[in-house]
Design an enzyme around this catalytic site. Structure first.
Site, PDB file in Angstrom:
ATOM      1  CE1 TYR A 246     -23.178 -31.088  -9.254  1.00 12.01           C
ATOM      2  CE2 TYR A 246     -25.211 -29.898  -9.700  1.00 12.01           C
ATOM      3  CZ  TYR A 246     -24.376 -30.557  -8.817  1.00 12.01           C
ATOM      4  OH  TYR A 246     -24.734 -30.675  -7.509  1.00 12.01           O
ATOM      5  CG  HIS A 254     -17.181 -32.570  -7.424  1.00 10.27           C
ATOM      6  ND1 HIS A 254     -17.883 -32.955  -6.304  1.00 10.27           N
ATOM      7  CD2 HIS A 254     -16.114 -33.430  -7.507  1.00 10.27           C
ATOM      8  CE1 HIS A 254     -17.296 -33.982  -5.729  1.00 10.27           C
ATOM      9  NE2 HIS A 254     -16.227 -34.306  -6.451  1.00 10.27           N
ATOM     10  CE  LYS A 285     -19.978 -26.887  -5.504  1.00  3.35           C
ATOM     11  NZ  LYS A 285     -18.839 -27.669  -5.114  1.00  3.35           N
TER      12      LYS A 285
END
Length: 309
Positions: A246, A254, A285
């Protein structure tokens, strides 16, 4: 100094203030694993204690922020005594709360009785005023009614004086306090066990089995490097990685990366690489391949699927 209790390889933080200090001052979030009193049968929201990753606990111990302690294991032969002591304390607390509830009911009864007497006095005064303006027969009728009401009030007053004034005696006719209404005190911190002994994270033991393991050393070197760069990290088992990375506090951001730890000499199967990359893309991601180098630095390679032109 903060205390982290370690048992069977699990590092737990029991104090609410300690959890806040770890998150705000040291950038270590951990994961809450305790059930909430108001919602014990759910796992969407959890409370104390805070479970730390082995890498988090070791880092905090290395920088001198916490003390790792190994608490003595409970003796199974003493479980019966401990349970009996708990039940005695719970029964004592129930009796005390029952007495307080009876006292509160008695105070409420006296307040209501006072209001009733004030209302009767006001009604009597109004009847006397009306009787002076009306005729003699109306006056006699009103006086008779007033005497009847005053007599009833006097009789009720005598009954109240004859009634016991103690809360316990006054509550004999009332419903007792149900056990489901028993209030239970919940601690926000756990006192340090008297016989707790310091735990050395460099030595492998029953409470700390991670020392010397290649997988732990690999993960720790990468964890510390990312932590020193200012990132927050958490476990990423359900995302197919070792850590979620993070840019700040996970309560506000997020995760941007899914970090996988690989030793420099370990080959990466192409199928695992493709599946990890597609999984990272599906959850928005970036896959981050992390490998420590002989010079102590860590090499990072990011993978992200892009559309073909």
């Amino acid at each position: 100094m903060l205390v982290v209790e370690v048992a069977n390889g699990r590092s737990l933080v029991w104090g609410a203030e300690a959890v806040q200090a770890l998150r705000e001052r040291l950038g270590v979030g951990g994961r809450t694993v305790g059930a909430l009193p108001r919602g014990p049968r759910q796992n969407s929201r959890l409370g104390l204690p805070l479970l730390l990753l082995p890498e988090e606990a070791r880092l905090l111990a290395e920088i001198g922020a916490v003390t790792l302690v190994s608490a003595p294991r409970p003796d199974p032969s003493q479980h019966g005594l401990v349970l009996a002591s708990f039940r005695r304390q719970q029964e004592q607390s129930f009796q005390e709360q029952s007495a307080l509830a009876a006292e509160a009911r008695e105070n409420r009864r006296q307040e209501l009785q006072k209001k009733i007497e004030e209302g009767q006095a006001a009604k009597k005064q109004k009847l006397e005023q009306d009787s002076g303006a009306s005729g003699s027969r109306a006056a006699e009728g009103s006086e008779t009614e007033t005497q009847t009401e005053s007599g009833g009030g006097q009789a009720s007053g005598e009954l109240e004086e004859a009634a016991p004034s103690s809360p316990r005696a006054a509550s004999d006719g009332a419903a007792p306090l149900p056990r489901s209404a028993l209030l239970v005190q919940l601690a926000t911190a756990r006192p340090r066990p008297v016989k707790a002994r310091p735990l050395d994270w460099r030595v492998q033991s029953e409470d700390w089995p991670h020392a010397g393991r290649p997988a732990h050393e690999l993960r720790y070197s990468i964890y510390r490097d990312l932590w020193e760069r200012g990132f927050f990290l958490s476990a990423a088992g359900k995302f197919g990685g070792d850590f979620l990375v993070y840019p700040g506090d996970p309560l506000r951001f997020h995760a941007h990366y899914i970090a996988q730890c690989w030793a420099p000499e370990d080959p990466i199967p192409l199928q695992d690489l493709v599946s990890a990359g597609r999984l990272g893309t599906s959850v928005r991601k970036t896959l981050l391949l992390c490998s420590p180098q002989p010079d102590g630095k860590v090499a990072y390679t990011s993978l992200q699927w892009t559309s073909l032109q």
